[in-house]
Structure formats: structure tokens, C-alpha cells
Scaffold this active site. Structure first.
Site, PDB file in Angstrom:
ATOM      1  N   ASN A 116     -11.071  -2.735  -5.240  1.00  0.00           N
ATOM      2  CA  ASN A 116     -10.313  -1.764  -6.032  1.00  0.00           C
ATOM      3  C   ASN A 116     -10.986  -1.401  -7.366  1.00  0.00           C
ATOM      4  O   ASN A 116     -10.628  -0.402  -7.992  1.00  0.00           O
ATOM      5  CB  ASN A 116      -8.874  -2.240  -6.270  1.00  0.00           C
ATOM      6  CG  ASN A 116      -7.981  -2.156  -5.045  1.00  0.00           C
ATOM      7  OD1 ASN A 116      -7.059  -2.947  -4.858  1.00  0.00           O
ATOM      8  ND2 ASN A 116      -8.239  -1.190  -4.169  1.00  0.00           N
ATOM      9  N   ASP A 132       0.838  -1.194   0.000  1.00  0.00           N
ATOM     10  CA  ASP A 132       0.000   0.000   0.000  1.00  0.00           C
ATOM     11  C   ASP A 132       0.879   1.253   0.000  1.00  0.00           C
ATOM     12  O   ASP A 132       1.995   1.235   0.527  1.00  0.00           O
ATOM     13  CB  ASP A 132      -0.913  -0.031   1.235  1.00  0.00           C
ATOM     14  CG  ASP A 132      -2.086   0.927   1.107  1.00  0.00           C
ATOM     15  OD1 ASP A 132      -2.404   1.341  -0.028  1.00  0.00           O
ATOM     16  OD2 ASP A 132      -2.688   1.258   2.144  1.00  0.00           O
TER      17      ASP A 132
HETATM   18  C1  IPE Z   1      -5.461  -2.835  -0.074  1.00  0.00           C
HETATM   19  O1  IPE Z   1      -5.114  -1.512  -0.280  1.00  0.00           O
HETATM   20  C2  IPE Z   1      -5.526  -3.576  -1.384  1.00  0.00           C
HETATM   21  C3  IPE Z   1      -4.245  -3.789  -2.053  1.00  0.00           C
HETATM   22  C4  IPE Z   1      -3.095  -3.465  -1.560  1.00  0.00           C
HETATM   23  C5  IPE Z   1      -4.309  -4.441  -3.337  1.00  0.00           C
HETATM   24  P1  IPE Z   1      -6.213  -0.360  -0.414  1.00  0.00           P
HETATM   25  O2  IPE Z   1      -5.478   0.913  -0.508  1.00  0.00           O
HETATM   26  O3  IPE Z   1      -7.157  -0.689  -1.505  1.00  0.00           O
HETATM   27  O4  IPE Z   1      -6.993  -0.500   0.969  1.00  0.00           O
HETATM   28  P2  IPE Z   1      -7.824   0.563   1.805  1.00  0.00           P
HETATM   29  O5  IPE Z   1      -8.832   1.160   0.876  1.00  0.00           O
HETATM   30  O6  IPE Z   1      -6.858   1.582   2.299  1.00  0.00           O
HETATM   31  O7  IPE Z   1      -8.420  -0.234   2.926  1.00  0.00           O
HETATM   32  C1  IPE Z   2      -1.689   0.206  -3.346  1.00  0.00           C
HETATM   33  O1  IPE Z   2      -1.485   1.575  -3.438  1.00  0.00           O
HETATM   34  C2  IPE Z   2      -1.910  -0.420  -4.699  1.00  0.00           C
HETATM   35  C3  IPE Z   2      -3.292  -0.864  -4.938  1.00  0.00           C
HETATM   36  C4  IPE Z   2      -4.253  -0.860  -4.041  1.00  0.00           C
HETATM   37  C5  IPE Z   2      -3.623  -1.316  -6.278  1.00  0.00           C
HETATM   38  P1  IPE Z   2      -2.669   2.624  -3.336  1.00  0.00           P
HETATM   39  O2  IPE Z   2      -3.118   2.997  -4.696  1.00  0.00           O
HETATM   40  O3  IPE Z   2      -3.752   2.132  -2.438  1.00  0.00           O
HETATM   41  O4  IPE Z   2      -1.923   3.842  -2.666  1.00  0.00           O
HETATM   42  P2  IPE Z   2      -2.496   4.883  -1.614  1.00  0.00           P
HETATM   43  O5  IPE Z   2      -3.036   4.101  -0.460  1.00  0.00           O
HETATM   44  O6  IPE Z   2      -3.568   5.666  -2.317  1.00  0.00           O
HETATM   45  O7  IPE Z   2      -1.308   5.719  -1.245  1.00  0.00           O
HETATM   46 MG    MG Z   3      -4.155   2.352  -0.462  1.00  0.00          MG
END
Ligand code: IPE
Ligand code: IPE
Ligand code: MG
Length: 237
Positions: free
Chosen positions: A65, A17
């Protein structure tokens, strides 16, 4: 596993993340944050294999997602297309077997094919298992398993009274994997976000503020060292 006196967790799960925040911090569009995240994953798979981790299970795309903008989902699909191919080289060089968990049928045909080719090309590799969780959600996984078991019961193939914890574990996408020993979440959030709910019942959790594209071998080794200092218990004395 003991390695030079260090306890190496056999199965490490990662919630990668912080790609979006990495992009923002560097004045980049989100898609380039995801690209940096993919580049990092490529090298971290190699590092994990070198460190003696047996199984690495990484959360790449959740069932939730899809709620992101069309532009961002599209950028992620483009990256899957590119990196599923590139992973073949990494897997060959490091003797890594790659498989996926999650409901992959929702992806377009070319992505499913790239995944199937990657799985087929690496199926006999033995050094490390790399599991990619894509369109994965633990609640979806449990729901699919419940549906399958219920169908077997309705067909008279399964006695409901014979269902054990092993039956359920065996109906999950992770049926052939041991539970994770260590779960790492980068990016500062301290939640599971629907990852491996059943499997992480006794997993050690490690949360770090480091954003995923900045999480390198050194940070992985720090997490493993911290894991080595933990006293694992499973409810007994
Ligand atoms: C969790 O990250 C899913 C992945 C890393 C693929 P998200 O960024 O989607 O999770 P939330 O929304 O912060 O819980
Ligand atoms: C994790 O990075 C990757 C996926 C969930 C696909 P994020 O896109 O959630 O990054 P933040 O949380 O917005 O920084
Ligand atoms: Mg995230």
C-alpha cells in the site's frame, strides 16, 4: 465454539477492502472513504466482541500500500494517528486486547508510540483479541522469519535439521495466535493480496461484494452463518 446452536469461528480474519469505491460511489474524496472505513472498524470490533469471536485479525495496511499516492498514504497515516487513540476507549469498554502484526518499524515515531501505548493499555484485557495488520505482507513476514532462523543457525543456536512446521509458525508475527477459521474479504475481489499466506492453509474463505464501510454486524452474522454451514476438512477422509 457453539453459541445457541450456532458455530462461532474462534479466529476471524478480515481483508477490509472497498473504501475507495465507497468514496467514489458517494462522490467523496478517497480519504473520506478511508475515514468511513475506520468508523466502521470501530463498531465492528465491538460487534465481534459481542458475538463471541475470540480473535479478530484485520488487514489495515499492506506492504504494497506504500505504492499509493503520497496524498493517500498521508491521509491513511493521519487516520492511524486518530483511530489508534480512539481504539483505547473501545478496547477498555469491551475488554479487548489489541496487538499488531507487520513491520511496524517503518511507521513514524508518533504512530509507533500510539501503537505501543494501545498495546500496553490493553495487555490484560481478556474478552477478545484484536490484531491489526499494518505494514503487513505475508511474504515479508516469511522473509523476516527466514532471516531470523538463518541467523540462529549461523550462530550455531539452531540445527537446520530440527526445523519443523512449528518452528516456522513460531517465527511468524502470529506466533501466539491459532490459525484463522474464517477469512472474510469485502469489496468483491477474490484474492489474498499477500495476507496470512501460511496461516490460511485450511481457513474457510468468504467473499462478499459489500464494500467495507457498508459491512456491519448483520453482514458479519451472515458470514458466520455461512461458515456454520461449511463442512471443514483438513485433508483427511
Ligand atoms: C488489500 O487491499 C490490503 C488491505 C486491505 C490493507 P488492496 O486494495 O490493497 O489489495 P489489491 O491491490 O486489490 O490486491
Ligand atoms: C481498503 O480500501 C483499505 C486499504 C487498502 C488501506 P481500498 O482503498 O483498497 O479501496 P478500493 O479497493 O480502492 O475500493
Ligand atoms: Mg482495494
Amino acid at each position: 465454539m457453539e453459541d445457541n446452536g450456532k458455530t462461532i469461528p474462534r479466529h476471524v480474519a478480515i481483508i477490509l477492502d472497498g473504501n475507495g469505491r465507497y468514496a467514489k460511489a458517494h462522490g467523496l474524496p478517497r480519504r473520506l472513504g478511508h475515514k468511513a472505513g475506520c468508523d466502521n472498524l470501530e463498531t465492528l470490533v465491538e460487534d465481534a466482541a459481542d458475538l463471541g469471536i475470540e480473535i479478530l485479525t484485520v488487514y489495515g495496511f499492506s506492504t504494497e500500500n506504500w505504492k499509493r499516492s503520497d496524498e493517500e498514504v498521508g491521509a491513511l497515516m493521519t487516520l492511524f494517528r486518530i483511530y489508534l487513540k480512539r481504539l483505547r476507549k473501545v478496547a477498555a469498554a469491551k475488554n479487548v486486547k489489541v496487538t499488531a502484526i507487520g513491520e511496524v518499524s517503518r511507521f513514524s515515531a508518533d504512530i509507533r508510540e500510539a501503537l505501543a501505548e494501545l498495546e500496553a493499555a490493553t495487555k490484560d484485557n481478556t474478552r477478545m483479541r484484536f490484531v491489526i495488520a499494518i505494514n503487513y505482507g505475508a511474504r515479508d513476514e516469511l522473509t523476516r522469519a527466514a532471516r531470523r532462523l538463518a541467523a540462529q543457525a549461523a550462530a550455531g543456536e539452531l540445527d537446520p535439521a530440527s526445523i519443523t512446521e512449528e518452528t516456522i509458525a513460531g517465527a511468524l508475527d502470529t506466533a501466539d495466535l491459532p490459525d484463522p477459521d474464517l477469512l472474510i474479504r469485502t469489496g468483491g475481489e477474490q484474492r489474498l493480496s499477500n495476507y496470512l499466506l501460511w496461516q490460511s492453509a485450511y481457513t474457510e474463505f468468504y467473499f462478499t461484494e459489500v464494500l467495507w464501510p457498508d459491512f456491519h454486524r448483520e453482514q458479519l452474522e451472515e458470514a458466520i452463518e455461512e461458515y456454520g454451514r461449511r463442512n471443514r476438512r483438513y485433508g483427511g477422509r
